[in-house]
Design a protein around this motif. Structure first.
Motif, PDB file in Angstrom:
ATOM      1  N   LYS A 121       5.784  -1.089   5.056  1.00 33.83           N
ATOM      2  CA  LYS A 121       5.693  -2.043   5.953  1.00 33.83           C
ATOM      3  C   LYS A 121       5.521  -1.080   7.745  1.00 33.83           C
ATOM      4  O   LYS A 121       5.015  -2.171   8.157  1.00 33.83           O
ATOM      5  CB  LYS A 121       7.759  -2.063   6.060  1.00 33.83           C
ATOM      6  N   ILE A 122       6.095   0.485   7.513  1.00 26.50           N
ATOM      7  CA  ILE A 122       5.592   0.948   8.372  1.00 26.50           C
ATOM      8  C   ILE A 122       4.048   0.912   9.077  1.00 26.50           C
ATOM      9  O   ILE A 122       3.723   0.844  10.562  1.00 26.50           O
ATOM     10  CB  ILE A 122       6.464   2.436   8.370  1.00 26.50           C
ATOM     11  N   HIS A 123       3.480   1.696   7.886  1.00 27.57           N
ATOM     12  CA  HIS A 123       2.051   1.809   8.078  1.00 27.57           C
ATOM     13  C   HIS A 123       1.275   0.570   7.509  1.00 27.57           C
ATOM     14  O   HIS A 123       0.030   1.084   8.079  1.00 27.57           O
ATOM     15  CB  HIS A 123       1.322   3.252   7.070  1.00 27.57           C
ATOM     16  N   GLN A 124       1.074  -0.559   7.452  1.00 32.98           N
ATOM     17  CA  GLN A 124       0.201  -1.309   6.783  1.00 32.98           C
ATOM     18  C   GLN A 124      -0.961  -1.415   6.533  1.00 32.98           C
ATOM     19  O   GLN A 124      -1.115  -1.756   7.142  1.00 32.98           O
ATOM     20  CB  GLN A 124       0.320  -2.243   7.853  1.00 32.98           C
ATOM     21  N   PRO A 125      -0.946   0.093   5.885  1.00 31.55           N
ATOM     22  CA  PRO A 125      -2.428   0.462   5.011  1.00 31.55           C
ATOM     23  C   PRO A 125      -3.085  -0.780   4.136  1.00 31.55           C
ATOM     24  O   PRO A 125      -2.272  -1.785   3.901  1.00 31.55           O
ATOM     25  CB  PRO A 125      -2.788   0.845   4.317  1.00 31.55           C
ATOM     26  N   ASP A 126      -4.635  -1.115   4.748  1.00 30.62           N
ATOM     27  CA  ASP A 126      -5.212  -2.050   3.962  1.00 30.62           C
ATOM     28  C   ASP A 126      -4.909  -2.019   2.185  1.00 30.62           C
ATOM     29  O   ASP A 126      -5.249  -2.766   1.520  1.00 30.62           O
ATOM     30  CB  ASP A 126      -6.756  -2.328   4.616  1.00 30.62           C
ATOM     31  N   LEU A 127      -5.243  -1.273   2.108  1.00 31.61           N
ATOM     32  CA  LEU A 127      -4.943  -0.523   0.646  1.00 31.61           C
ATOM     33  C   LEU A 127      -4.194   0.666  -0.054  1.00 31.61           C
ATOM     34  O   LEU A 127      -3.838   0.876   0.883  1.00 31.61           O
ATOM     35  CB  LEU A 127      -6.848   0.059  -0.170  1.00 31.61           C
ATOM     36  N   VAL A 128      -3.513  -0.205  -0.763  1.00 33.32           N
ATOM     37  CA  VAL A 128      -2.507   0.569  -1.080  1.00 33.32           C
ATOM     38  C   VAL A 128      -2.623   0.644  -2.909  1.00 33.32           C
ATOM     39  O   VAL A 128      -2.403   0.084  -3.395  1.00 33.32           O
ATOM     40  CB  VAL A 128      -0.751  -0.046  -1.580  1.00 33.32           C
ATOM     41  N   LEU A 141       7.253  -3.466  -6.789  1.00 30.14           N
ATOM     42  CA  LEU A 141       6.673  -3.615  -5.529  1.00 30.14           C
ATOM     43  C   LEU A 141       6.219  -5.277  -5.550  1.00 30.14           C
ATOM     44  O   LEU A 141       5.417  -5.394  -5.002  1.00 30.14           O
ATOM     45  CB  LEU A 141       5.249  -3.155  -6.334  1.00 30.14           C
ATOM     46  N   GLN A 142       6.664  -5.415  -6.444  1.00 29.60           N
ATOM     47  CA  GLN A 142       6.152  -7.197  -5.956  1.00 29.60           C
ATOM     48  C   GLN A 142       6.689  -7.855  -4.348  1.00 29.60           C
ATOM     49  O   GLN A 142       5.899  -8.294  -4.152  1.00 29.60           O
ATOM     50  CB  GLN A 142       7.277  -8.314  -7.101  1.00 29.60           C
ATOM     51  N   SER A 143       8.086  -7.536  -3.784  1.00 23.44           N
ATOM     52  CA  SER A 143       8.146  -8.226  -2.367  1.00 23.44           C
ATOM     53  C   SER A 143       6.765  -7.596  -1.761  1.00 23.44           C
ATOM     54  O   SER A 143       6.334  -8.015  -0.630  1.00 23.44           O
ATOM     55  CB  SER A 143       8.988  -6.627  -1.490  1.00 23.44           C
ATOM     56  N   ILE A 144       5.452  -7.059  -1.797  1.00 28.48           N
ATOM     57  CA  ILE A 144       4.543  -6.292  -1.035  1.00 28.48           C
ATOM     58  C   ILE A 144       3.673  -7.371  -1.373  1.00 28.48           C
ATOM     59  O   ILE A 144       2.411  -7.619  -0.838  1.00 28.48           O
ATOM     60  CB  ILE A 144       4.172  -4.860  -1.305  1.00 28.48           C
ATOM     61  N   HIS A 145       3.661  -8.490  -2.335  1.00 30.49           N
ATOM     62  CA  HIS A 145       2.771  -8.675  -2.462  1.00 30.49           C
ATOM     63  C   HIS A 145       1.991 -10.070  -1.648  1.00 30.49           C
ATOM     64  O   HIS A 145       0.720 -10.419  -1.570  1.00 30.49           O
ATOM     65  CB  HIS A 145       2.846 -10.554  -3.771  1.00 30.49           C
ATOM     66  N   VAL A 146       2.824 -10.522  -1.232  1.00 29.33           N
ATOM     67  CA  VAL A 146       2.938 -11.229   0.403  1.00 29.33           C
ATOM     68  C   VAL A 146       1.460 -10.442   1.396  1.00 29.33           C
ATOM     69  O   VAL A 146       1.165 -11.866   2.167  1.00 29.33           O
ATOM     70  CB  VAL A 146       3.849 -12.154   1.309  1.00 29.33           C
ATOM     71  N   ASP A 147       1.525  -9.645   1.486  1.00 28.68           N
ATOM     72  CA  ASP A 147       0.440  -8.743   2.115  1.00 28.68           C
ATOM     73  C   ASP A 147      -0.455  -8.339   1.583  1.00 28.68           C
ATOM     74  O   ASP A 147      -1.351  -7.887   2.302  1.00 28.68           O
ATOM     75  CB  ASP A 147       1.320  -7.836   2.673  1.00 28.68           C
ATOM     76  N   TYR A 148      -0.579  -8.414  -0.196  1.00 31.54           N
ATOM     77  CA  TYR A 148      -1.648  -7.832  -0.351  1.00 31.54           C
ATOM     78  C   TYR A 148      -2.108  -9.166  -1.495  1.00 31.54           C
ATOM     79  O   TYR A 148      -1.834  -8.571  -2.805  1.00 31.54           O
ATOM     80  CB  TYR A 148      -1.214  -6.334  -1.150  1.00 31.54           C
TER      81      TYR A 148
END
Length: 321
Positions: A121-128, A141-148
């Motif tokens: 959330k802090i660094h907002q990478p394009d790929l994780v 990690l489902q909570s990051i799905h909205v951004d990825y």
């Protein structure tokens, strides 16, 4: 007694220095490619101490042996210090198209998913890219799905699960088992906003160790396969992941030479990502390599997420050669 101790320590350092030169791929031989910095520090210390021995002959012998071992180890690690010219140019702001990649070996038994999510959330990478991720991590990690919205899942409970989360569209996605039936790798194209395509390979081969592969052969084969795959290609390419090999090993050197890819750490530092819990026993196991189509914006080791690896964050600038 003091001379005996110094002589014994010198003999041990000589054995571990020469061990990687053997033709054997057994882990007992190859493991000594990892702690070259630590061996260099010890042999430099032994060189200094040897000057204070009583016997001139023993002093000369031990100073010579330890001095040569120190020089040999330094030659290997020197490219990963600021004393060496950089291999990848620093991009000039303002940046055009950038690709920010966070690679994280989470340690499957570690359940501090909140720490990784916070870094994302802090660094907002394009790929994780997450390694050692099982079904527990996949759900956590489902909570990051909205951004990825673009994802590749390969959850395994054998310490070799792998997940890819991308803000960019993915094309021609392949989950491959190149060498071992239970060790996956992910291969795909990233489709950038300007429609350019970047070929990506995400790897996590098994290390040579007494608990996994007794030899380095499977790891070396996987890296060689990827190196040969990309060497004749002219397309923009990125290879990243936990390669379970140090940046200065003969295997990684051969990988760079065969593939033609560049290492942005050269001339900038080691960026030691393992072992997070032991500061004096750390080396660079998490890597990023890329074709000449990129320059470097930033590369940095992230704070601990309670894994045995620190995450690695790299931002490349696509220069569209």
């Amino acid at each position: 007694m003091f001379e005996t101790v110094i002589s014994l320590l010198t003999f041990i350092m000589l054995c571990v220095t020469l061990a990687p030169l053997l033709s054997s791929n057994h882990w007992l031989s190859r493991v000594w490619e990892f702690p070259r910095v630590q061996i260099a520090v010890l042999t430099i210390s032994l060189t200094i101490v040897s000057f204070f021995l009583a016997s001139p002959i023993i002093t000369a012998l031990l100073v010579t042996i330890n001095g040569l071992m120190s020089l040999y180890q330094i030659i290997w690690i020197l490219p990963y210090t600021r004393l060496y010219p950089v291999q990848v140019k620093k991009a000039v702001t303002p940046y055009q198209q950038t690709i920010k990649i966070m690679t994280s070996n989470v340690l499957m038994t570690n359940h501090s998913a909140d720490k990784l999510i916070n870094l994302i959330k802090i660094h907002q990478p394009d790929l994780v890219v997450t390694l050692e991720t099982d079904l527990w991590w996949e759900e956590a990690l489902q909570s990051i799905h909205v951004d990825y919205p673009h994802r590749v899942n390969c959850a395994l409970d054998n310490l070799y699960g792998m997940h890819l989360y991308s803000k960019f569209a993915l094309q021609d996605v392949q989950v491959s088992f190149l060498v071992e039936a239970d060790i996956p790798s992910i291969h795909c194209y990233l489709i950038l906003k300007n429609a350019h395509k970047i070929k990506c390979h995400f790897l996590h081969p098994a290390p040579p160790s007494p608990t996994e592969n007794t030899t380095s052969t499977p790891r070396d084969r996987e890296l060689l396969i990827i190196a040969k795959t990309v060497r004749d290609k002219t397309e923009p390419t990125i290879v990243t992941g936990d390669l379970n090999d140090v940046a200065w090993s003969p295997t990684t050197r051969s990988f760079r030479k065969t593939s033609g890819l560049k290492d942005p750490r050269i001339g900038r530092g080691m960026f030691n990502t393992f072992h997070a819990s032991y500061p004096i026993l750390r080396w660079p196991l998490d890597h990023i390599f890329h074709s000449e189509h990129f320059q470097l914006a930033t590369i940095q080791r992230m704070p601990s997420i309670d894994s045995d690896h620190f995450p690695l964050l790299s931002e490349l600038v696509y220069i569209n050669k």
